[in-house]
Write an enzyme that holds these catalytic residues in place. Structure first.
Site, PDB file in Angstrom:
ATOM      1  N   ARG A 134      -9.225  -2.198  -6.050  1.00  0.00           N
ATOM      2  CA  ARG A 134      -8.879  -3.364  -6.452  1.00  0.00           C
ATOM      3  C   ARG A 134     -10.211  -4.433  -6.349  1.00  0.00           C
ATOM      4  O   ARG A 134     -10.139  -5.515  -6.734  1.00  0.00           O
ATOM      5  CB  ARG A 134      -7.629  -4.021  -5.750  1.00  0.00           C
ATOM      6  CG  ARG A 134      -7.827  -4.396  -4.096  1.00  0.00           C
ATOM      7  CD  ARG A 134      -6.219  -4.638  -3.798  1.00  0.00           C
ATOM      8  NE  ARG A 134      -6.318  -4.840  -2.480  1.00  0.00           N
ATOM      9  CZ  ARG A 134      -5.120  -4.970  -1.622  1.00  0.00           C
ATOM     10  NH1 ARG A 134      -3.884  -4.948  -2.436  1.00  0.00           N
ATOM     11  NH2 ARG A 134      -5.238  -5.278  -0.430  1.00  0.00           N
ATOM     12  N   GLU A 160       2.681 -13.234  -1.403  1.00  0.00           N
ATOM     13  CA  GLU A 160       1.884 -13.774  -0.335  1.00  0.00           C
ATOM     14  C   GLU A 160       0.529 -14.216  -0.701  1.00  0.00           C
ATOM     15  O   GLU A 160      -0.368 -13.672  -1.754  1.00  0.00           O
ATOM     16  CB  GLU A 160       1.524 -12.545   0.529  1.00  0.00           C
ATOM     17  CG  GLU A 160       0.540 -12.772   1.694  1.00  0.00           C
ATOM     18  CD  GLU A 160       0.043 -11.665   2.306  1.00  0.00           C
ATOM     19  OE1 GLU A 160       0.137 -10.514   1.724  1.00  0.00           O
ATOM     20  OE2 GLU A 160      -0.624 -11.682   3.254  1.00  0.00           O
ATOM     21  N   GLY A 200       0.168  -1.234  -1.888  1.00  0.00           N
ATOM     22  CA  GLY A 200       0.859  -1.582  -3.183  1.00  0.00           C
ATOM     23  C   GLY A 200       2.159  -2.472  -3.024  1.00  0.00           C
ATOM     24  O   GLY A 200       2.923  -2.406  -3.957  1.00  0.00           O
ATOM     25  N   PRO A 222       0.813  -1.620   5.196  1.00  0.00           N
ATOM     26  CA  PRO A 222      -0.496  -2.018   5.560  1.00  0.00           C
ATOM     27  C   PRO A 222      -1.436  -2.408   4.245  1.00  0.00           C
ATOM     28  O   PRO A 222      -0.725  -2.125   3.114  1.00  0.00           O
ATOM     29  CB  PRO A 222      -0.926  -0.657   5.963  1.00  0.00           C
ATOM     30  CG  PRO A 222      -0.115   0.065   6.207  1.00  0.00           C
ATOM     31  CD  PRO A 222       1.066  -0.263   5.465  1.00  0.00           C
ATOM     32  N   GLY A 272      -3.227  -2.712   1.152  1.00  0.00           N
ATOM     33  CA  GLY A 272      -3.568  -1.409  -0.121  1.00  0.00           C
ATOM     34  C   GLY A 272      -2.513  -0.677  -0.279  1.00  0.00           C
ATOM     35  O   GLY A 272      -2.639   0.307  -1.209  1.00  0.00           O
ATOM     36  N   ASP A 297       6.519 -10.217  -1.489  1.00  0.00           N
ATOM     37  CA  ASP A 297       5.632  -9.069  -1.273  1.00  0.00           C
ATOM     38  C   ASP A 297       5.162  -9.012   0.203  1.00  0.00           C
ATOM     39  O   ASP A 297       3.857  -8.537   0.557  1.00  0.00           O
ATOM     40  CB  ASP A 297       4.382  -8.982  -2.188  1.00  0.00           C
ATOM     41  CG  ASP A 297       3.728 -10.278  -2.319  1.00  0.00           C
ATOM     42  OD1 ASP A 297       3.712 -11.159  -1.346  1.00  0.00           O
ATOM     43  OD2 ASP A 297       2.640 -10.180  -2.784  1.00  0.00           O
ATOM     44  N   ILE A 356      -8.004   0.190  -1.895  1.00  0.00           N
ATOM     45  CA  ILE A 356      -8.521  -1.194  -1.473  1.00  0.00           C
ATOM     46  C   ILE A 356      -9.881  -1.312  -2.315  1.00  0.00           C
ATOM     47  O   ILE A 356     -10.111  -2.167  -2.955  1.00  0.00           O
ATOM     48  CB  ILE A 356      -8.895  -1.276   0.006  1.00  0.00           C
ATOM     49  CG1 ILE A 356      -7.639  -1.508   0.662  1.00  0.00           C
ATOM     50  CG2 ILE A 356      -9.977  -2.293   0.290  1.00  0.00           C
ATOM     51  CD1 ILE A 356      -7.703  -1.381   2.253  1.00  0.00           C
ATOM     52  N   TYR A 366     -13.752 -12.930   8.558  1.00  0.00           N
ATOM     53  CA  TYR A 366     -14.545 -11.528   8.370  1.00  0.00           C
ATOM     54  C   TYR A 366     -16.089 -11.604   9.043  1.00  0.00           C
ATOM     55  O   TYR A 366     -16.328 -10.626   9.430  1.00  0.00           O
ATOM     56  CB  TYR A 366     -14.550 -11.212   6.904  1.00  0.00           C
ATOM     57  CG  TYR A 366     -13.350 -10.649   6.577  1.00  0.00           C
ATOM     58  CD1 TYR A 366     -12.482 -11.211   5.464  1.00  0.00           C
ATOM     59  CD2 TYR A 366     -12.698  -9.552   7.123  1.00  0.00           C
ATOM     60  CE1 TYR A 366     -11.068 -10.523   4.938  1.00  0.00           C
ATOM     61  CE2 TYR A 366     -11.425  -8.771   6.875  1.00  0.00           C
ATOM     62  CZ  TYR A 366     -10.549  -9.657   5.983  1.00  0.00           C
ATOM     63  OH  TYR A 366      -9.264  -9.011   5.621  1.00  0.00           O
TER      64      TYR A 366
END
Lengths: 207, 207
Positions: free
Chosen positions: B142, B35, B16, B12, B14, B86, B139, B47
């Site tokens: 970062r 990605e 890593g 999911p 976050g 990734d 999350i 969003y």
């Protein structure tokens, strides 16, 4: 599928589609559905390397216009409101046939039908037919940066592709009305009568 | 279809993924397939209004990754060069199932298979399984602007969606190897031994 007049102006790059659609939209008070070109994030990459970026370019346009078609149907056509668009979603296929590899084109066409077959299509096309000199003159006049790289041979090919595509659309939909406007001899911007003659056809459609 | 090791790190938001993929890519000298998230022109609109823009968002990601998968195959896998990504392109379906309407999802899944069925897929997945607190912490750390609007319920759903998706991938491809890493108790960044244990699995794969 859809009874409200759905008018699309079509023709090669530089034919005057947006100009005519804007004039008709203002005259009749119909909402205008604008083809969005500049938003495509792949446009510059495409003009630098057509083979490398054509599939992403075409898919972006298709998905963008798919949403526009869905919104047009929901917000207007389903409510009986006529609209005028400065493009027909089928133009995506015209361009894709020129830029995609056979393998990509096969996938693309399947996706095109998957997305659009259950959505309303224009029932009246105004096809602006114009020769290479007229198109080159208009493209230069409007001066869009990314259009500077368009090759004459590409434009010549597009002119004949449009001839084929309009016939295909008519064969695919016998109820489709196509009004062909001679973009070389007619000037719907400078000659009011040229514009009024086109507007009269639209009027017949909506009474 | 493809013999070269094609390693995908999944999990999911976050978990890593990019961090671990980068560390492994550097250790083994394998090209890394990143990605791309920020490039999606629909992200902010999505969003703000998930329902309105989810189809365009998902289609953009899919087409973008389709090209990346094609390039990965042509430039590396077909030449026997192992790669580390990734993400697994199947993640598009995981997210699409959460954001698209049934009608859109049906079209989307057909397009997903149309695009990807004839392309190589990862044959080794490192699945980083982590709980909500761990993901929320990472999350926040970062600090990507568009991730600020992510709702906890959305993330909780994603955690369980990944559990289902990893099983689906294993069922769909019996030869697929999945290494599950406990993202809560293991820290491959701060604890060298945690990382070396993962790297040892990768080593087995390539000898």
């Amino acid at each position: 599928m859809n009874t409200a007049p759905f008018i699309a102006i079509e023709g090669p790059i530089g034919a005057g589609k947006t100009t005519l659609a804007t004039m008709l939209s203002q005259k009749f008070g119909f909402p205008m559905i604008n083809e969005i070109v500049e938003d495509n994030p792949y446009l510059d990459k495409f003009y630098d390397n057509i083979k490398e970026w054509s599939f992403q370019l075409e898919m972006f346009f298709l998905c963008h216009r798919y949403k526009q078609l869905e919104d047009t149907s929901d917000h207007f056509l389903k409510k009986g409101q006529p609209v005028i668009a400065d493009y027909h979603i089928y133009k995506n296929v015209i361009f894709a046939e020129r830029t995609l590899s056979p393998h990509q084109l096969e996938k693309y066409k399947k996706i095109y039908h998957l997305l659009t077959d259950d959505l309303p299509k224009p029932n009246f096309i105004i096809y602006i037919k114009a020769s290479l000199p007229t198109l080159l003159h208009r493209i230069e006049k409007r001066g869009r940066p990314f259009e500077k790289k368009i090759e004459t041979s590409y434009l010549e090919q597009l002119i004949s592709d449009y001839e084929v595509a309009i016939k295909q659309l008519q064969e695919a939909d016998p109820e489709l009305t196509v009004l062909t406007v001679d973009g070389d001899s007619k000037d719907f911007v400078l000659n009011k009568s040229d514009f009024e003659r086109i507007a009269a056809h639209v009027k017949e459609l909506i009474v």
